[in-house]
Scaffold this motif. Structure first.
Motif, PDB file in Angstrom:
ATOM      1  N   MET A   1      -5.700  -9.464   5.000  1.00 23.44           N
ATOM      2  CA  MET A   1      -5.146  -8.319   5.548  1.00 23.44           C
ATOM      3  C   MET A   1      -3.786  -7.654   5.040  1.00 23.44           C
ATOM      4  N   ARG A   2      -3.001  -8.557   4.711  1.00 23.40           N
ATOM      5  CA  ARG A   2      -1.771  -8.135   4.406  1.00 23.40           C
ATOM      6  C   ARG A   2      -1.838  -7.550   2.764  1.00 23.40           C
ATOM      7  N   THR A   3      -2.679  -8.451   1.875  1.00 20.59           N
ATOM      8  CA  THR A   3      -2.820  -7.918   0.502  1.00 20.59           C
ATOM      9  C   THR A   3      -3.880  -6.835   0.459  1.00 20.59           C
ATOM     10  N   ALA A   4      -4.476  -6.537   1.552  1.00 21.06           N
ATOM     11  CA  ALA A   4      -5.245  -5.284   1.515  1.00 21.06           C
ATOM     12  C   ALA A   4      -4.420  -4.115   1.778  1.00 21.06           C
ATOM     13  N   ALA A   5      -3.346  -4.036   2.653  1.00 21.34           N
ATOM     14  CA  ALA A   5      -2.405  -3.351   2.910  1.00 21.34           C
ATOM     15  C   ALA A   5      -1.669  -2.900   1.890  1.00 21.34           C
ATOM     16  N   VAL A   6      -0.997  -3.792   1.090  1.00 17.72           N
ATOM     17  CA  VAL A   6      -0.426  -3.679  -0.188  1.00 17.72           C
ATOM     18  C   VAL A   6      -1.219  -2.962  -1.161  1.00 17.72           C
TER      19      VAL A   6
END
Length: 110
Positions: A1-6
């Motif tokens: 999730m966090r990598t997708a947001a970045v």
């Protein structure tokens, strides 16, 4: 999730930079303007897709786990109620110990 947001933020920033370059190329009358506009349209589609991916993933996660990361007003209200109940219980306990001390002293003198 966090990598997708970045990833979504990086793609969005590159899209904005690309749009500015396409605009400047258009103003300058450069031959690069048309390819930059076409790639800008394509990167806008990709950026929209990546942001939607993050948003939908977050919604699905919240729905499955039933947890919202932002504390709701209900949670705040419940926390406030628990805190005031603890304060009231402590105040009552202090009052009870004072009464017991005063009562015990009064009985021993009588």
């Amino acid at each position: 999730m966090r990598t997708a947001a970045v990833r979504a933020v990086l793609i969005m920033s590159l899209t904005v930079i690309q749009a500015v370059v396409a605009f400047l190329c258009t103003l300058a009358g450069s031959w690069l303007a048309f390819p930059m506009v076409l790639s800008g349209v394509a990167s806008t589609v990709v950026a929209t897709w990546s942001v939607l991916d993050v948003w939908v993933t977050r919604q699905v996660w919240n729905q499955r786990n039933g947890v919202v990361s932002v504390p709701s007003s209900t949670a705040r209200r419940m926390r406030r109620e628990r805190r005031s109940a603890r304060r009231a219980a402590r105040a009552q306990a202090r009052k009870d110990t004072r009464i017991r001390r005063r009562g015990a002293g009064g009985l021993s003198r009588a």
